[in-house]
Motif scaffolding. Structure first.
Motif, PDB file in Angstrom:
ATOM      1  N   THR A   1     -12.324  43.568   2.324  1.00 55.37           N
ATOM      2  CA  THR A   1     -11.989  45.171   3.396  1.00 55.37           C
ATOM      3  C   THR A   1     -11.101  46.012   2.630  1.00 55.37           C
ATOM      4  O   THR A   1     -11.114  46.461   2.779  1.00 55.37           O
ATOM      5  CB  THR A   1     -11.330  44.751   4.138  1.00 55.37           C
ATOM      6  OG1 THR A   1     -10.138  43.450   4.370  1.00 55.37           O
ATOM      7  CG2 THR A   1     -12.304  43.631   5.299  1.00 55.37           C
TER       8      THR A   1
ATOM      9  N   MET B   1     -16.797  47.848   2.559  1.00 56.86           N
ATOM     10  CA  MET B   1     -16.215  48.425   3.831  1.00 56.86           C
ATOM     11  C   MET B   1     -15.639  50.745   3.393  1.00 56.86           C
ATOM     12  O   MET B   1     -15.082  49.919   2.818  1.00 56.86           O
ATOM     13  CB  MET B   1     -15.331  47.788   4.432  1.00 56.86           C
ATOM     14  CG  MET B   1     -14.886  47.985   5.365  1.00 56.86           C
ATOM     15  SD  MET B   1     -13.810  47.174   6.816  1.00 56.86           S
ATOM     16  CE  MET B   1     -13.745  47.417   7.500  1.00 56.86           C
TER      17      MET B   1
ATOM     18  N   GLN C   1     -17.153  41.337   4.912  1.00 52.29           N
ATOM     19  CA  GLN C   1     -16.258  42.748   6.023  1.00 52.29           C
ATOM     20  C   GLN C   1     -15.792  43.053   7.003  1.00 52.29           C
ATOM     21  O   GLN C   1     -15.215  43.887   7.722  1.00 52.29           O
ATOM     22  CB  GLN C   1     -17.532  44.267   5.241  1.00 52.29           C
ATOM     23  CG  GLN C   1     -17.638  43.883   3.536  1.00 52.29           C
ATOM     24  CD  GLN C   1     -18.065  44.815   3.808  1.00 52.29           C
ATOM     25  OE1 GLN C   1     -18.769  46.170   4.434  1.00 52.29           O
ATOM     26  NE2 GLN C   1     -18.707  45.341   2.116  1.00 52.29           N
ATOM     27  N   ARG C   2     -16.099  42.309   8.020  1.00 51.68           N
ATOM     28  CA  ARG C   2     -16.189  42.477   9.479  1.00 51.68           C
ATOM     29  C   ARG C   2     -15.996  41.106  10.212  1.00 51.68           C
ATOM     30  O   ARG C   2     -15.756  40.841  11.379  1.00 51.68           O
ATOM     31  CB  ARG C   2     -17.722  42.362  10.616  1.00 51.68           C
ATOM     32  CG  ARG C   2     -18.460  43.747   9.508  1.00 51.68           C
ATOM     33  CD  ARG C   2     -19.709  43.783  11.258  1.00 51.68           C
ATOM     34  NE  ARG C   2     -20.351  45.545   9.856  1.00 51.68           N
ATOM     35  CZ  ARG C   2     -21.277  45.736  11.174  1.00 51.68           C
ATOM     36  NH1 ARG C   2     -21.511  45.013  11.849  1.00 51.68           N
ATOM     37  NH2 ARG C   2     -21.741  47.039  10.155  1.00 51.68           N
TER      38      ARG C   2
END
Length: 359
Positions: A130, A159, A216-217
């Protein structure tokens, strides 16, 4: 699929002198310049200059891959990948983050090379993906593009470079193609990203989707967790895959999901799936090169799906330790690693130095 603008970029001296097929070019260039400046110069008088331009006494250069050698493989294109998929031949993908890793992947015959945002951790020492920004990704993409001349190149949209709007995603993707010199982009997310992906593909940019565990999440997922372990979550993965396929992706990455789920979803698609921790029922596989080569310090966490094919860390540290010891003992550099001078010239030099310091 050549990088846009490649034909317009001037060739550097390093490129001209490094490629076997192009080594004659600097010679002709020097001869042309000499002819303009002094037409009376003969071929014989020009030969020392010609041979000198082909001689290197430094390791500080980046030789181009020998793409013009007789046995060089053909460039992998979208058409190549579609044919592999139709034939049922697994597609081999690996990550790379710099010139050497790209060169190794390309010369090992990889079909695809991914400049993944995992480089944030394995190459930049960040905590997770991230933190990676688009300028960093573009820098690494350019380095990889110089080394991988045959594989199909894909770059990860980091991201923050595509979530705000489809327009932002298109702009970021265009930068990856124009500045990063990759052939397509990868984007993480499910059916909610279908409109964004459609806009990118409408701009003529190939897109690889990425569902399942999307690093990324990780904060929203509660960490790096396997996805699709319940019927409800597996159905959502199928919906995600179908929505992204309809939006125009030419390939999907399935990360960290049960192999049975990945295989069933793959069977319902008309585009290939690339598994990473998703079993052998996918249309191909991808691994992070640093992980699979064992180029990491002992004790570092490695995902379950990573198979260690080599021990680069062990070999590298062994060599560095030996180098340090030889430097300390003055065993290195020995004469074979130095440049000679004739006894006559050395005697002249020593005599001159003596005279200088007697004054």
């Amino acid at each position: 699929m050549a990088a846009p603008g490649a034909a317009l970029r001037p060739l550097s001296r390093a490129v001209l002198t490094a490629s076997p097929a192009l080594r004659v070019a600097p010679c002709r260039l020097h001869q042309s310049l000499l002819n303009r400046q002094s037409p009376s110069l003969s071929s014989a008088s020009r030969s020392p200059l010609t041979s000198h331009t082909q001689t290197r006494h430094s390791s500080y250069h980046s030789p181009e891959p020998s793409s013009n050698t007789p046995n060089a493989r053909k460039k992998v294109t979208m058409h190549t990948l579609r044919n592999l998929y139709k034939k049922g031949e697994p597609i081999a993908m690996i990550t790379a983050h710099d010139f050497p890793s790209a060169r190794a992947a390309d010369e090992s015959g990889m079909d695809m090379v991914l400049v993944g945002d995992s480089l944030g951790m394995v190459a930049m020492g960040l905590e997770n993906t991230t933190e990676v920004i688009i300028e960093e990704m573009l820098l690494h993409c350019r380095s990889v593009a110089r080394g991988a001349k045959h594989a199909f190149l894909v770059g990860d949209l980091p991201m923050g470079s595509y979530e705000i709007s489809p327009a932002q995603a298109v702009a970021s993707s265009l930068r990856f193609i124009k500045e990063g010199h990759v052939h397509g982009v990868k984007i993480e997310g499910g059916e909610e990203l279908a409109p964004t992906i459609k806009r990118i593909t409408q701009a003529g940019i190939p897109v690889v989707g990425h569902i399942g565990l999307t690093p990324q999440r990780q904060n929203a997922l509660g960490g790096f967790r396997v996805q699709g372990k319940t019927s409800a979550s597996a159905i959502q993965l199928l919906r995600d895959a179908l929505a992204l396929q309809d939006a125009g992706v030419f390939m999907l990455v399935f990360e960290a999901m049960p192999p049975e789920v990945a295989a069933l979803i793959t069977s319902k698609l008309t585009v290939p799936s690339i598994g990473i921790g998703a079993g052998n029922g996918c249309s191909g596989q991808v691994l992070v090169q640093v992980d699979m080569l064992g180029n990491f310090q002992p004790g570092r966490f490695i995902p379950k799906f990573v198979k260690k094919y080599a021990d680069v860390w062990g070999e590298a540290t062994r060599g560095i330790i030996q180098y340090r010891e030889e430097v300390k003992s003055r065993a290195f550099p020995s004469p074979e690693y130095t440049y000679p001078i004739s006894k006559e010239e050395l005697a002249k030099f020593e005599k001159t130095v003596d005279e200088m310091y007697r004054k």
